[in-house]
Design a protein around this motif. Sequence first.
Motif, PDB file in Angstrom:
ATOM      1  N   PHE A 300      46.548  54.766  36.888  1.00  0.00           N
ATOM      2  CA  PHE A 300      47.598  53.820  36.245  1.00  0.00           C
ATOM      3  C   PHE A 300      47.907  52.834  37.113  1.00  0.00           C
ATOM      4  CE2 PHE A 300      47.054  55.954  32.077  1.00  0.00           C
ATOM      5  CZ  PHE A 300      47.224  54.691  31.511  1.00  0.00           C
ATOM      6  N   ILE A 301      48.316  53.259  38.386  1.00  0.00           N
ATOM      7  CA  ILE A 301      49.008  52.356  39.451  1.00  0.00           C
ATOM      8  C   ILE A 301      48.356  51.160  39.721  1.00  0.00           C
ATOM      9  CG2 ILE A 301      49.874  52.310  41.866  1.00  0.00           C
ATOM     10  CD1 ILE A 301      50.349  55.254  41.613  1.00  0.00           C
ATOM     11  N   MET A 302      46.869  51.816  39.995  1.00  0.00           N
ATOM     12  CA  MET A 302      45.906  50.576  40.340  1.00  0.00           C
ATOM     13  C   MET A 302      45.686  49.714  38.722  1.00  0.00           C
ATOM     14  SD  MET A 302      42.674  52.766  41.745  1.00  0.00           S
ATOM     15  CE  MET A 302      41.779  51.247  42.146  1.00  0.00           C
ATOM     16  N   MET A 303      45.643  50.355  37.660  1.00  0.00           N
ATOM     17  CA  MET A 303      45.421  49.479  36.289  1.00  0.00           C
ATOM     18  C   MET A 303      46.697  48.802  36.199  1.00  0.00           C
ATOM     19  SD  MET A 303      43.123  51.287  34.120  1.00  0.00           S
ATOM     20  CE  MET A 303      43.737  52.376  32.698  1.00  0.00           C
ATOM     21  N   ASN A 304      47.939  49.020  36.276  1.00  0.00           N
ATOM     22  CA  ASN A 304      48.891  48.284  36.032  1.00  0.00           C
ATOM     23  C   ASN A 304      48.886  47.154  36.765  1.00  0.00           C
ATOM     24  OD1 ASN A 304      50.274  49.245  33.881  1.00  0.00           O
ATOM     25  ND2 ASN A 304      51.332  50.783  34.915  1.00  0.00           N
ATOM     26  N   SER A 305      48.465  47.105  38.138  1.00  0.00           N
ATOM     27  CA  SER A 305      48.467  45.878  38.844  1.00  0.00           C
ATOM     28  C   SER A 305      47.319  45.163  38.524  1.00  0.00           C
ATOM     29  CB  SER A 305      48.093  46.500  40.541  1.00  0.00           C
ATOM     30  OG  SER A 305      47.416  45.567  41.054  1.00  0.00           O
ATOM     31  N   ALA A 306      46.302  45.800  38.065  1.00  0.00           N
ATOM     32  CA  ALA A 306      44.936  45.107  37.646  1.00  0.00           C
ATOM     33  C   ALA A 306      45.303  44.430  36.403  1.00  0.00           C
ATOM     34  CB  ALA A 306      44.073  45.976  37.560  1.00  0.00           C
ATOM     35  N   ARG A 307      46.187  45.175  35.555  1.00  0.00           N
ATOM     36  CA  ARG A 307      46.354  44.465  34.038  1.00  0.00           C
ATOM     37  C   ARG A 307      46.992  43.282  34.177  1.00  0.00           C
ATOM     38  NH1 ARG A 307      47.299  49.894  30.395  1.00  0.00           N
ATOM     39  NH2 ARG A 307      45.144  50.513  30.091  1.00  0.00           N
ATOM     40  N   TYR A 308      48.150  43.240  35.106  1.00  0.00           N
ATOM     41  CA  TYR A 308      48.835  42.025  35.392  1.00  0.00           C
ATOM     42  C   TYR A 308      47.850  41.019  35.912  1.00  0.00           C
ATOM     43  CZ  TYR A 308      52.412  38.612  37.153  1.00  0.00           C
ATOM     44  OH  TYR A 308      52.965  37.459  37.216  1.00  0.00           O
ATOM     45  N   ALA A 309      47.088  41.253  36.875  1.00  0.00           N
ATOM     46  CA  ALA A 309      46.197  40.230  37.404  1.00  0.00           C
ATOM     47  C   ALA A 309      45.251  39.767  36.272  1.00  0.00           C
ATOM     48  CB  ALA A 309      45.495  41.096  38.682  1.00  0.00           C
ATOM     49  N   VAL A 310      44.820  40.610  35.449  1.00  0.00           N
ATOM     50  CA  VAL A 310      43.856  40.189  34.484  1.00  0.00           C
ATOM     51  C   VAL A 310      44.668  39.072  33.535  1.00  0.00           C
ATOM     52  CG1 VAL A 310      42.369  40.810  32.500  1.00  0.00           C
ATOM     53  CG2 VAL A 310      42.242  42.088  34.426  1.00  0.00           C
ATOM     54  N   GLY A 311      45.802  39.426  33.147  1.00  0.00           N
ATOM     55  CA  GLY A 311      46.646  38.351  32.472  1.00  0.00           C
ATOM     56  C   GLY A 311      46.897  37.143  33.153  1.00  0.00           C
ATOM     57  N   MET A 312      46.931  37.157  34.539  1.00  0.00           N
ATOM     58  CA  MET A 312      46.847  35.970  35.371  1.00  0.00           C
ATOM     59  C   MET A 312      45.207  35.238  35.126  1.00  0.00           C
ATOM     60  SD  MET A 312      49.898  35.446  36.728  1.00  0.00           S
ATOM     61  CE  MET A 312      49.150  33.789  37.257  1.00  0.00           C
ATOM     62  N   GLN A 313      44.343  36.170  35.047  1.00  0.00           N
ATOM     63  CA  GLN A 313      42.777  35.351  34.815  1.00  0.00           C
ATOM     64  C   GLN A 313      43.066  34.680  33.662  1.00  0.00           C
ATOM     65  OE1 GLN A 313      40.435  39.076  35.257  1.00  0.00           O
ATOM     66  NE2 GLN A 313      39.717  37.906  37.030  1.00  0.00           N
ATOM     67  N   GLY A 314      43.706  35.154  32.602  1.00  0.00           N
ATOM     68  CA  GLY A 314      43.731  34.290  31.447  1.00  0.00           C
ATOM     69  C   GLY A 314      44.409  32.973  31.414  1.00  0.00           C
ATOM     70  N   ILE A 315      45.518  33.020  32.206  1.00  0.00           N
ATOM     71  CA  ILE A 315      46.258  32.030  32.429  1.00  0.00           C
ATOM     72  C   ILE A 315      45.511  31.133  33.264  1.00  0.00           C
ATOM     73  CG2 ILE A 315      48.361  30.855  33.506  1.00  0.00           C
ATOM     74  CD1 ILE A 315      49.547  33.660  32.791  1.00  0.00           C
ATOM     75  N   ALA A 316      44.864  31.377  34.383  1.00  0.00           N
ATOM     76  CA  ALA A 316      44.013  30.841  35.004  1.00  0.00           C
ATOM     77  C   ALA A 316      42.572  30.171  34.658  1.00  0.00           C
ATOM     78  CB  ALA A 316      43.458  31.584  36.198  1.00  0.00           C
ATOM     79  N   ILE A 317      42.099  30.704  33.688  1.00  0.00           N
ATOM     80  CA  ILE A 317      41.001  30.000  33.175  1.00  0.00           C
ATOM     81  C   ILE A 317      41.183  29.308  31.981  1.00  0.00           C
ATOM     82  CG2 ILE A 317      40.355  31.673  31.268  1.00  0.00           C
ATOM     83  CD1 ILE A 317      37.422  31.482  32.521  1.00  0.00           C
ATOM     84  N   ALA A 318      42.608  29.362  31.463  1.00  0.00           N
ATOM     85  CA  ALA A 318      43.235  28.271  30.559  1.00  0.00           C
ATOM     86  C   ALA A 318      43.325  27.308  31.145  1.00  0.00           C
ATOM     87  CB  ALA A 318      44.452  29.013  29.766  1.00  0.00           C
ATOM     88  N   GLU A 319      43.980  27.265  32.392  1.00  0.00           N
ATOM     89  CA  GLU A 319      44.483  26.001  33.193  1.00  0.00           C
ATOM     90  C   GLU A 319      43.109  25.342  33.556  1.00  0.00           C
ATOM     91  OE1 GLU A 319      47.393  24.827  34.103  1.00  0.00           O
ATOM     92  OE2 GLU A 319      46.216  23.083  35.239  1.00  0.00           O
TER      93      GLU A 319
END
Lengths: 606, 606
Positions: A300-319
Amino acid sequence: MSYTAPLKDMLFDIEHLASIGEIARLPGFEDAGLETAQAVLEECARFNQDVIAPLNIEGDRNPSSFKDGQVATTPGFKEAFAQYVSGGWQGLQHPADFGGQGLPKTIGAACGEMLNSANMSFALCPLLSDGAIEALLTAGSDELKAVYLEKLVSGQWTGTMNLTEPQAGSDLALVRSRAEPQPDGTYKVFGTKIFITYGEHDMAENIVHLVLARVTGAPEGVKGISLFVVPKFLVGKDGALGKRNDVHCVSIEHKMGIKASPTAVLQYGDGTAASIADSAGPGAVGYLVGQENRGLEYMFIMMNSARYAVGMQGIAIAERAYQHAVAYAKDRVQSRPVDGSMNASAPIIHHPDVKRMLMTMRAYTEGCRAMASVAAAAYDAAHHHPDAEARKQNQAFYEFMVPLVKGYSTEMSLEVTSLGVQVHGGMGFIEETGAAQYYRDAKILTIYEGTTAIQANDLVGRKTARDGGQTAKAIAAQIERTEVELAKSSSAAAAAVLKRLKAAREAFVEVVDFVAGQTKASPNAVFAGSVPYLMLAGNLVAGWQLARSLIIAEDLASHSVDVDFMQAKIATARFYAEHILAKVPGIRDSIVDGAESVTALALDAF
Amino acid sequence: MSYTAPLKDMLFDIEHLASIGEIARLPGFEDAGLETAQAVLEECARFNQDVIAPLNIEGDRNPSSFKDGQVATTPGFKEAFAQYVSGGWQGLQHPADFGGQGLPKTIGAACGEMLNSANMSFALCPLLSDGAIEALLTAGSDELKAVYLEKLVSGQWTGTMNLTEPQAGSDLALVRSRAEPQPDGTYKVFGTKIFITYGEHDMAENIVHLVLARVTGAPEGVKGISLFVVPKFLVGKDGALGKRNDVHCVSIEHKMGIKASPTAVLQYGDGTAASIADSAGPGAVGYLVGQENRGLEYMFIMMNSARYAVGMQGIAIAERAYQHAVAYAKDRVQSRPVDGSMNASAPIIHHPDVKRMLMTMRAYTEGCRAMASVAAAAYDAAHHHPDAEARKQNQAFYEFMVPLVKGYSTEMSLEVTSLGVQVHGGMGFIEETGAAQYYRDAKILTIYEGTTAIQANDLVGRKTARDGGQTAKAIAAQIERTEVELAKSSSAAAAAVLKRLKAAREAFVEVVDFVAGQTKASPNAVFAGSVPYLMLAGNLVAGWQLARSLIIAEDLASHSVDVDFMQAKIATARFYAEHILAKVPGIRDSIVDGAESVTALALDAF
């Protein structure tokens, strides 16, 4: 299609919403003020614009390919990754002890956005390495840290997360991979893992797999899962690469998007590796991370880091989709404006509906970026604040934000990339245009690292019901304070935003009461509305941050600071409130009044 | 993944909403009652399930290919099309005078849905032929009719629509293709047309292109455009095929979806055809349809037919995606239900959020199907009713429905196919699963035959502002009568639907007043909300038809008619009201209060 990093918007958020000045007062972040942020972001922008972004479309046309157990990445990726490593980008947020730069997440998140805007398929490799680093930092023994961390932080080696098996996706209780303890303290790992991002590739010397498996005799369910490091090549005590471990890529998936990112099926312990010659039989040599049976916790430590990062991916591809669409809309000439303002066919950006689409794309992207920036600041404070109570509050806020950043930013990216295609008209459907790639790539974001429903379960269960809605209410109280600030402005924009923010915040509180009050008594009713609750909360928090932005922008504009930018920020905040926040009361109605109809249909009737 | 035609739902709509019994009382439709509908639909279902549906995934894997001016369609398509022709399916709705069956659109539309659910790429060929037939029936000379119609109606030849040119997409005023009058009364056509669906293929002996071009000396803009028939092979007076005409496919597009459907670039008059040996020089031989300079008017006949049909494509692909997702959700086992009702991992359909996704897919699909069915009935009455006033009213209703059927049903298909992928989790992103294909295929639907914005312009301008909102208000009055009926029921479902329908209808009326009142004075403000207005209206009308369905289903269930089906219909109607209709007031707010923020941003700020 080129990419230009939205540095101004990022720095606005970092300075005014995330308050980098305060972060720089935290122990360990003394050098991480606004000037550092600016310098790092500018350098990061140059690198991603020049080196990484041009490879994005290439990755779609020439995906990773698999042959005889080997994966060849897209031409150019290996060289670009070498530059990524030599630039030190992998270590941005990681501790100086292991060769990193130890910068705050507030800065690192913006860099992550750029990398993902430039090339989401490429960015996945460092994203997974980050997760592996976090897990080892938190739970790895000193020996494991010594052997693996420096090379992961430098990027010389890369990391993976091995959770999924054919029968175990969202439900990790069903994991069947097994680990047999060996006399020397190592384990032999056996099993099949699927959907392993960059599970095999040619960009690094070694791949460090973090693998969930059950130790022989462990309890059933999630309480019997342990976490192991399984390197592709065994590593000697001196850090030198040894023999090939008994883990092999047997195929990669044929996917709708992120085609350059190899998604591997990995076979552990099928006995084909050179390493078995030295051992008692087949099995991938694995090293326990932390204690047995606590693997899920570490994962879950990895996942929480990765979940935030995947959220950033959403923002990134939207941009990226937004920039692509704006460029087309300014260039493509078609039809006269409806208001008769031009006597000839005009670039389509002059048409109100094209503006509506572009504004929707822009407002979602800026809103989610602002939300993510504030969440990152809370993470930094949660880890570095000298005061325990402040750490605790920031941690609670950050944890509430993770499902929103992941769930809402990725769901919005589906709408934004769809609008991106739509702005292009027929050309959008032609692959050569490039807009379709974002649409295809984005669809994985609402699925991996926990589907939106899984994020929503987390939001309902661990983040709302568990503390009786306390964290959620604390956020509502903060929003109310922003409303008080908005009320002080005499502008029409502030008034419009206030109207929608207030209505949305009130709707949120009603839903929080419903969720906190009913989760135990009526779980079906609450979970029927879990994703709508997530969407409502994400919508509100992003809108709130844009409301804060509006207050700041009005103040700065009145002091003649970058007036054009500030006016654009005000216009975007108002658009968000009137066209996106305005959806919130309807969602509240669906959640609170509509639960019964979600589950009413007989199973046979489907 | 197999396809099962939703015959029960289709026949429910046809019998109870579209009132096929009344249609069968119209002159010319005497044999087209419920029994006929049932027989035709059953036969159509068998054909599409067995012959056409299995080719859908094949078309995605082996798209149409282009070589040396020829297009080879997906293996199996040619044989399937031969069966389509021999079954007489192309002529279903076309006049008996030309070999058709002359059935009402109410029946034909359901058959069209099945064909498109089975295989959207395949279905596009007949869809375009339908448009060509309609144009020739309305505007073609007796000679053109005699030469072309019978073979188009039988399916021996197929038709195309040639509007788009590189610089002329939504804006047909920019069409540059030209037609030079010849002494023999024919024309020589020159120009490049793009995005021509089935512009070249190997499934029929001849292709009849309907082409927009300007006659030498014609006025500029849309008033100087004429319509021509340009056959691929010239046709003798005896109907025999002659030489190859000077129109050639120079390439086909590489698209995100509907890959089996060849999208051709056609070159007219480049002088490479055999036919030019006999003539004075290059140029494709064309035959004027109707009068010069009235081409756009005739093309709109084809377009209106095609727009309705594209709306049906949205419903069709949503249905297919729903069936695919339901099958997976019943099969895939993952996690225990949140309510503790099962002691082991369950098929995911037991999880509330999966139900929510499936119900959303189902409710959208059934709602839009009901709307389209009622629209088709109005079309039939508009063309066959003996009373002129009834014809006029039905025509107005139908014309109001066309942008809703096209725009709303296709936009909802994006959401439904996205949810279809989401239900599959990670497997949804893997192409072999099949769910991704619907997601990719559907994205063209909101673009071709007029983007959603073009539909919305039509709804605002021709359908609402032009008559001062009269037709829209008449529909609102009909909805109010349904509300009166709903109020007579004592069920919780009827009460829930009534609450949302009333609120949505009131919101609609406010928006209609805004649109009708402001289009001239504030065109930017109205057109800023044109697509939201379309979405609001489509949402409302589909919800209204489901409300009518609920009333009928409650009545039939109380008489023990097919109780399970009726209860499912009631549950679906309620879900639609509480989760989809509930969005309407928020959309009203955005349209009426939010226009300014759509156009506020300075152009340079984008």
